[in-house]
Design a protein around this motif. Structure first.
Motif, PDB file in Angstrom:
ATOM      1  N   HIS A  38       0.803  -1.223   0.000  1.00 27.67           N
ATOM      2  CA  HIS A  38       0.000   0.000   0.000  1.00 27.67           C
ATOM      3  C   HIS A  38       0.836   1.273   0.000  1.00 27.67           C
ATOM      4  N   TYR A  39       2.145   1.146   0.225  1.00 29.98           N
ATOM      5  CA  TYR A  39       2.990   2.327   0.372  1.00 29.98           C
ATOM      6  C   TYR A  39       4.226   2.204  -0.514  1.00 29.98           C
ATOM      7  N   GLU A  40       4.662   3.346  -1.012  1.00 28.81           N
ATOM      8  CA  GLU A  40       5.916   3.392  -1.746  1.00 28.81           C
ATOM      9  C   GLU A  40       6.983   3.877  -0.776  1.00 28.81           C
ATOM     10  N   GLY A  41       8.042   3.149  -0.628  1.00 26.51           N
ATOM     11  CA  GLY A  41       9.096   3.522   0.308  1.00 26.51           C
ATOM     12  C   GLY A  41       9.258   2.473   1.394  1.00 26.51           C
ATOM     13  N   THR A  42      10.026   2.822   2.399  1.00 23.75           N
ATOM     14  CA  THR A  42      10.342   1.886   3.478  1.00 23.75           C
ATOM     15  C   THR A  42       9.281   1.953   4.573  1.00 23.75           C
ATOM     16  N   TYR A  43       8.856   0.779   5.019  1.00 24.29           N
ATOM     17  CA  TYR A  43       7.880   0.642   6.097  1.00 24.29           C
ATOM     18  C   TYR A  43       8.629  -0.006   7.255  1.00 24.29           C
ATOM     19  N   TYR A  44       8.572   0.586   8.432  1.00 22.82           N
ATOM     20  CA  TYR A  44       9.270   0.060   9.600  1.00 22.82           C
ATOM     21  C   TYR A  44       8.279  -0.670  10.508  1.00 22.82           C
ATOM     22  N   TYR A  45       8.727  -1.817  11.040  1.00 24.16           N
ATOM     23  CA  TYR A  45       7.905  -2.628  11.928  1.00 24.16           C
ATOM     24  C   TYR A  45       8.606  -2.806  13.268  1.00 24.16           C
ATOM     25  N   GLY A  46       7.830  -2.934  14.314  1.00 28.24           N
ATOM     26  CA  GLY A  46       8.397  -3.185  15.627  1.00 28.24           C
ATOM     27  C   GLY A  46       7.305  -3.451  16.640  1.00 28.24           C
ATOM     28  N   TYR A  47       7.603  -3.109  17.874  1.00 33.35           N
ATOM     29  CA  TYR A  47       6.676  -3.310  18.983  1.00 33.35           C
ATOM     30  C   TYR A  47       6.696  -2.079  19.864  1.00 33.35           C
ATOM     31  N   VAL A  48       5.575  -1.825  20.503  1.00 32.76           N
ATOM     32  CA  VAL A  48       5.489  -0.710  21.443  1.00 32.76           C
ATOM     33  C   VAL A  48       4.767  -1.191  22.699  1.00 32.76           C
ATOM     34  N   LEU A  49       5.295  -0.768  23.838  1.00 33.50           N
ATOM     35  CA  LEU A  49       4.657  -1.001  25.125  1.00 33.50           C
ATOM     36  C   LEU A  49       4.105   0.347  25.552  1.00 33.50           C
ATOM     37  N   ALA A  50       2.825   0.391  25.859  1.00 31.56           N
ATOM     38  CA  ALA A  50       2.198   1.677  26.150  1.00 31.56           C
ATOM     39  C   ALA A  50       1.149   1.544  27.249  1.00 31.56           C
TER      40      ALA A  50
END
Length: 94
Positions: A38-50
């Motif tokens: 769906h996106y052109e370019g770099t997509y970053y993945y990770g985790y968040v604790l909130a």
């Protein structure tokens, strides 16, 4: 020479920042980068604790090339201890 972390490169939220869903970031880890159809370019993945209200949440995190932050696959806890345990396991498996 200053070092740029993956979190800074990705534009990841920092501890204390508010996510678009209103939760407050307690910790964030960017685990990988890739692409998304769906996106052109770099997509970053990770985790968040909130913290979201009275709950501590471990979410999957995505940052699209436009800098928009997305969260999904949340695991909700009343206990900070259990939340951190879960978050640690998720991050270790990334």
């Amino acid at each position: 020479m200053s070092v740029v972390t993956m979190q800074q490169l990705a534009g990841a939220p920092a501890v204390g920042d508010r996510l678009p869903n209103g939760a407050t970031v307690l910790d964030v880890v960017i685990a990988e980068r890739g692409s998304d159809a769906h996106y052109e370019g770099t997509y970053y993945y990770g985790y968040v604790l909130a913290q979201s209200g009275t709950e501590i949440v471990s979410w999957r995190l995505g940052i699209d090339p436009n800098g928009e932050i997305h969260t999904w696959s949340g695991r909700y806890f009343k206990s900070i201890y259990k939340a951190v345990q879960n978050y640690s396991v998720r991050v270790a498996g990334a």
